[in-house]
Design an enzyme around this catalytic site. Sequence first.
Site, mmCIF file in Angstrom:
data_model
loop_
_atom_site.group_PDB
_atom_site.id
_atom_site.type_symbol
_atom_site.label_atom_id
_atom_site.label_comp_id
_atom_site.label_asym_id
_atom_site.label_seq_id
_atom_site.Cartn_x
_atom_site.Cartn_y
_atom_site.Cartn_z
ATOM 1 N N LYS A 1 0.481 -1.441 0.118
ATOM 2 C CA LYS A 1 -0.175 -0.244 -0.047
ATOM 3 C C LYS A 1 0.683 1.366 -0.211
ATOM 4 C CE LYS A 1 -3.402 2.617 2.710
ATOM 5 N NZ LYS A 1 -3.983 2.623 4.083
ATOM 6 N N GLU B 1 10.329 -4.558 4.830
ATOM 7 C CA GLU B 1 10.660 -5.781 4.215
ATOM 8 C C GLU B 1 10.374 -6.258 2.578
ATOM 9 O OE1 GLU B 1 8.893 -5.640 6.791
ATOM 10 O OE2 GLU B 1 9.611 -6.177 8.586
ATOM 11 N N GLY C 1 -4.153 -2.056 5.182
ATOM 12 C CA GLY C 1 -3.987 -2.971 4.423
ATOM 13 C C GLY C 1 -4.542 -4.200 4.800
ATOM 14 N N ARG C 2 -4.967 -4.716 5.847
ATOM 15 C CA ARG C 2 -5.462 -5.720 6.281
ATOM 16 C C ARG C 2 -7.277 -6.156 5.732
ATOM 17 N NH1 ARG C 2 -4.549 -2.615 10.647
ATOM 18 N NH2 ARG C 2 -6.097 -1.670 11.735
ATOM 19 N N GLU D 1 -4.857 -6.883 14.535
ATOM 20 C CA GLU D 1 -4.239 -4.956 14.411
ATOM 21 C C GLU D 1 -5.162 -4.797 14.331
ATOM 22 O OE1 GLU D 1 -2.331 -4.088 10.517
ATOM 23 O OE2 GLU D 1 -0.980 -5.210 11.228
ATOM 24 N N HIS E 1 -5.664 -33.153 17.636
ATOM 25 C CA HIS E 1 -4.652 -34.684 17.915
ATOM 26 C C HIS E 1 -2.591 -33.668 18.656
ATOM 27 C CE1 HIS E 1 -5.651 -38.352 16.431
ATOM 28 N NE2 HIS E 1 -6.895 -37.183 15.797
ATOM 29 N N LYS F 1 9.174 -1.032 14.331
ATOM 30 C CA LYS F 1 10.398 -0.515 12.973
ATOM 31 C C LYS F 1 11.120 0.465 13.154
ATOM 32 C CE LYS F 1 5.814 -0.831 10.151
ATOM 33 N NZ LYS F 1 4.721 0.070 9.307
HETATM 34 O O1 F6P Z 1 3.078 -3.139 9.986
HETATM 35 C C1 F6P Z 1 2.011 -2.811 9.700
HETATM 36 C C2 F6P Z 1 1.333 -2.949 7.983
HETATM 37 O O2 F6P Z 1 1.507 -1.407 8.169
HETATM 38 C C3 F6P Z 1 0.193 -3.275 7.763
HETATM 39 O O3 F6P Z 1 -0.925 -2.622 8.013
HETATM 40 C C4 F6P Z 1 0.359 -3.680 6.718
HETATM 41 O O4 F6P Z 1 -0.665 -4.444 6.460
HETATM 42 C C5 F6P Z 1 1.390 -3.871 6.499
HETATM 43 O O5 F6P Z 1 2.271 -3.569 7.152
HETATM 44 C C6 F6P Z 1 1.957 -3.742 5.085
HETATM 45 O O6 F6P Z 1 2.388 -1.995 4.226
HETATM 46 P P1 F6P Z 1 2.015 -2.311 3.375
HETATM 47 O O7 F6P Z 1 0.770 -3.035 1.970
HETATM 48 O O8 F6P Z 1 2.171 -0.697 3.018
HETATM 49 O O9 F6P Z 1 3.661 -2.914 2.471
#
Ligand code: F6P
Length: 543
Positions: free
Chosen positions: A210, A216, A271-272, A357, A388, A508
């Site tokens: 987003k 990452e 995002g979620r 979240e 199990h 972060k």
């Molecule tokens: O760090 C949490 C977060 O902001 C989530 O809410 C989101 O889904 C994820 O990181 C990834 O964010 P982006 O889509 O901006 O890379």
Amino acid sequence: MTDRIAPLASRPAWKALQQHADTLRPQHLRDIFQADPSRGSRFTAQACGLFLDYSKNRITDETLKLLIELAHQSGLRERAEAMFTGKKINTTENRAVLHVALRAPRSESILVDGEDVVPGVHQVLDKMAAFAEQIRSGAWLGYTGKPIRNIVNIGIGGSDLGPVMAYEALRHYSRRDLNFRFVSNVDGTDFAEAVRDFHPEETLFLVASKTFTTLETMTNAHSARAWTLGRLKQTEAIARHFAAISTNAEAVTKFGIDTANMFGFWDWVGGRYSMDSAIGLSTMIAIGPENFRSLLEGFHAMDVHFRTAPLEKNLPALLGLLTVWYTNFFHAQTVAILPYEQYLKRFPAYLQQLTMESNGKHVTLDGTEVQADTGPIYWGEPGTNGQHSFYQLIHQGTRLIPCDFIGFYKSINPLGRHHDMLMANVFAQAEALAFGKTAAEVRAEGVPEPLVPHKVFAGNRPSNILLAERLTPYTLGTLVALYEHSVFTQGAIWSIDSFDQWGVELGKVLAQRILGEIESPSEPSLAHDTSTSNLVRLYRSQR
Ligand code: F6P
């Protein structure tokens, strides 16, 4: 809107629920069922092809009545209406919350700041469909003229969990001659393993972020770029092997991805809550645009149900209120999600982000401490594997763990007696949890006295059972929207902002600082606590 709403603990229904819970806690589901012969069929609700049996909850008609009063006194309806009409209910980010617009039919109109957002949603969907068809038909050629066979989604959090979950859930409907992989972790192993047997000539990366700034994702995207250029050499190759899904066109262009291959969405999609936006491009390529539309129809059907059905028959409201009931009046700390459908194996992981979240918050919308526990911990595994493993604790441990069982009347892969066995286990587990086995019953089996306490099942452990005909794209849409709105319901009761996520920021920032220290060519001066400084020094010396 929240001005009118009294603080949680002073809402009349909250107080009444506290008293009511005191009288209900000592009662056993065995007695509750015995006293009410129609309970098993009465405490059910259905909508959008989902059937919910919530009779095995520690509730009575009075509980339901009070929970629904609490929902009204908490402004659930008004808050939902504010969401559906594009009001900026994510107040800490001053944003509308409009994942519901992602699945609104073309004919609808939803205004944000005076602008109808629905046409834009369909424009992106159409663009996604055209792109997906090109990949699926083999018309889209890589830089050296070969069709794409491998699709790698790079993203994390909502830009990964939804796509992975949906891919796994809808595998049956997906193109088996295309390979789909998902890279999320900044651990280089994730990327290395995802591409180890792929060739760049046939590989397309979907960089899903987003913000297009997430550490990452950007790190993995740069490694993907280097991996591609390592073989294909020319930077023009990037345009044939990368597409971006983002709200940040500037950063996408800077990365070198052609904005013609960019699929946008909007700041009013969290995002979620984004698996049905362009973030679902990998899903659409896998299952095809038509199935994707059917997924959206499922979502939309549940949206309409949530918005319009009376709360007594409203599936998401009921699930959400029951979660509040156990979290706040029984001090349950978790909810187990137990899908008896192998394709839903990533559903619990997906729900973890969605629920935790969203509702892992300690202050209300006005910044004051919440007067009760909020978001429970969601977790789970597909049945029967969990039986199990951790079910022992659910049956005989000291904690109360409300369970959601999810099952289907029909299997996608009918195989002998497998499906009947699977479903027999759903019903048996819920029955055992609710009714248990008394000491008298254990003794009647001739169990020696010293073993009797070990073999007693106390029971009185609540569960919901959700059933649907078969796992389809449509059903998946209804299921996800069901939990989205259950989360919404819980957040409304607690008067929290379910749509921000400030709690992820501190880690972060600190990681960026520590990274600089780790990579510093000269000995950095470390000003952390003694534990952190010591660990950074140790790592620097051993890496
Ligand atoms: O760090 C949490 C977060 O902001 C989530 O809410 C989101 O889904 C994820 O990181 C990834 O964010 P982006 O889509 O901006 O890379």
